[in-house]
Design an enzyme around this catalytic site. Sequence first.
Site, PDB file in Angstrom:
ATOM      1  N   HIS A 199       0.844  -1.207   0.000  1.00 52.43           N
ATOM      2  CA  HIS A 199       0.000   0.000   0.000  1.00 52.43           C
ATOM      3  C   HIS A 199       0.879   1.256   0.000  1.00 52.43           C
ATOM      4  O   HIS A 199       0.610   2.219  -0.716  1.00 52.43           O
ATOM      5  CB  HIS A 199      -0.862   0.072   1.269  1.00 52.43           C
ATOM      6  CG  HIS A 199      -1.932  -0.965   1.368  1.00 52.43           C
ATOM      7  ND1 HIS A 199      -2.098  -1.760   2.474  1.00 52.43           N
ATOM      8  CD2 HIS A 199      -2.907  -1.330   0.501  1.00 52.43           C
ATOM      9  CE1 HIS A 199      -3.131  -2.560   2.301  1.00 52.43           C
ATOM     10  NE2 HIS A 199      -3.635  -2.330   1.106  1.00 52.43           N
ATOM     11  N   LYS A 223     -15.484  -6.288   8.995  1.00 46.73           N
ATOM     12  CA  LYS A 223     -16.309  -6.796  10.095  1.00 46.73           C
ATOM     13  C   LYS A 223     -15.393  -7.189  11.237  1.00 46.73           C
ATOM     14  O   LYS A 223     -14.339  -7.779  11.015  1.00 46.73           O
ATOM     15  CB  LYS A 223     -17.088  -8.026   9.629  1.00 46.73           C
ATOM     16  CG  LYS A 223     -18.198  -7.662   8.682  1.00 46.73           C
ATOM     17  CD  LYS A 223     -19.156  -8.841   8.484  1.00 46.73           C
ATOM     18  CE  LYS A 223     -20.066  -8.556   7.322  1.00 46.73           C
ATOM     19  NZ  LYS A 223     -19.837  -9.413   6.173  1.00 46.73           N
ATOM     20  N   ARG A 272      -2.370  -5.637  -8.414  1.00 45.23           N
ATOM     21  CA  ARG A 272      -1.219  -6.540  -8.248  1.00 45.23           C
ATOM     22  C   ARG A 272      -1.136  -7.586  -9.347  1.00 45.23           C
ATOM     23  O   ARG A 272      -0.081  -7.914  -9.836  1.00 45.23           O
ATOM     24  CB  ARG A 272      -1.317  -7.246  -6.891  1.00 45.23           C
ATOM     25  CG  ARG A 272      -1.086  -6.315  -5.732  1.00 45.23           C
ATOM     26  CD  ARG A 272      -1.512  -6.927  -4.451  1.00 45.23           C
ATOM     27  NE  ARG A 272      -2.924  -7.282  -4.524  1.00 45.23           N
ATOM     28  CZ  ARG A 272      -3.640  -7.697  -3.502  1.00 45.23           C
ATOM     29  NH1 ARG A 272      -3.072  -7.870  -2.330  1.00 45.23           N
ATOM     30  NH2 ARG A 272      -4.923  -7.980  -3.644  1.00 45.23           N
ATOM     31  N   SER A 310      -3.222  -7.502   2.712  1.00 43.00           N
ATOM     32  CA  SER A 310      -3.520  -7.338   4.140  1.00 43.00           C
ATOM     33  C   SER A 310      -3.990  -8.669   4.718  1.00 43.00           C
ATOM     34  O   SER A 310      -3.664  -9.026   5.849  1.00 43.00           O
ATOM     35  CB  SER A 310      -4.617  -6.298   4.341  1.00 43.00           C
ATOM     36  OG  SER A 310      -4.176  -5.048   3.933  1.00 43.00           O
TER      37      SER A 310
END
Length: 356
Positions: A199, A223, A272, A310
């Site tokens: 990032h 969530k 990516r 991530s």
Amino acid sequence: MRIISGSARGARLAAVPPGVRPTSDRVRESLFNALGQFFDGGATLDLYAGTGALGIEALSRGVERATFVEKNARAAAAIGENLRRTRLEERAEVTRESVGRALERLREHGRTYNLIFMDPPYRIATTEVEGVLSRLGALLAPDGRVVVERGDAPEEVLLGEKGVTRRYGGTVVTVFDRSDLMMSVAICPGSFDPITVGHIDVIQRASGVFDHVVVAVGANRVKNPRLSPEERVRLIEKVTGDLGNVSVEIMDGLLVEFARERGARVIVKGLRAVSDFNSEFEQAQLNQTLDSEIETMFIMATAKHSFLSSSAVREIASYGGDVSEFVPREILGTVVEAYSGTQPDTERRIKTESKG
Ligand code: PNS
């Protein structure tokens, strides 16, 4: 308080409502001396107008029309009273919208102004003032100027020292012309749960192309996050602190609205591999349908980051694995603490084809 010069010279203004901090007569006089005393028609926009003294002074000195934006009911009533006292109400409109909403409406109606005043409350952060400024270029006539007044002798400069700044005691006034404000602003949105070196690579490269980059941390998407949106913002600020033209904010609504409110015409995302394409293509098309004026542009990931996500960081950290290659050193401890011992990321197994 009085109108200093022009057709309404000497007119006394109404009592200042509580909570409103008007520009003193002395500062107003010096400011109009610097702006060139008198005007030959044109329009003025007075944002966070308070008593309306700045816009009314401009009307009195020859500006043809004025729009006053003031949310506070008592202040808006004071502007009405001041326009009556100066017999200028025929040439003015007072709107009680928020500044953001007013700018959107005026832009939709194709309005332009020669002189825009902005005297925001002191509590408004510099980044927010800059956000409003970045939207004013679209409302400014080619030879127009924006005057920003800030009090309490603020330390922070606006827009990297663009514009001409003068100090009047504790009051700082900066005058921008249109070229100062025609910034290219881009939004780098994401969940950043957590931010990775991949990032950062994209944000850094975007910051080299655009005048300003706003990193938008999606608040609703994750969530049961281990890091709250506020914590994710803090971590991103920590690792992008050396990039002077990058700011970080929480986004809790639609991305296109977030972009529009910040005067951004571009959404920048990292791509990516082909596996990212479907979801990105879909999002870009949805966003284009929602607002055709905002473009999505992609920065191709650096080869060494093309496998990094991530969700991979979360999964490795949850098993106690080493993520030091994937997360900047400054925030490694926080990330490891947040994700180690968490449930392995089942979402990642199911959606191996999607980003996140
Ligand atoms: O890092 P991610 O999870 O790919 O980021 C997703 C994000 C935050 C960019 C996306 O969920 C988003 O744009 N959210 C804002 C809501 C929105 O505008 N949705 C409609 C367009 S997809």
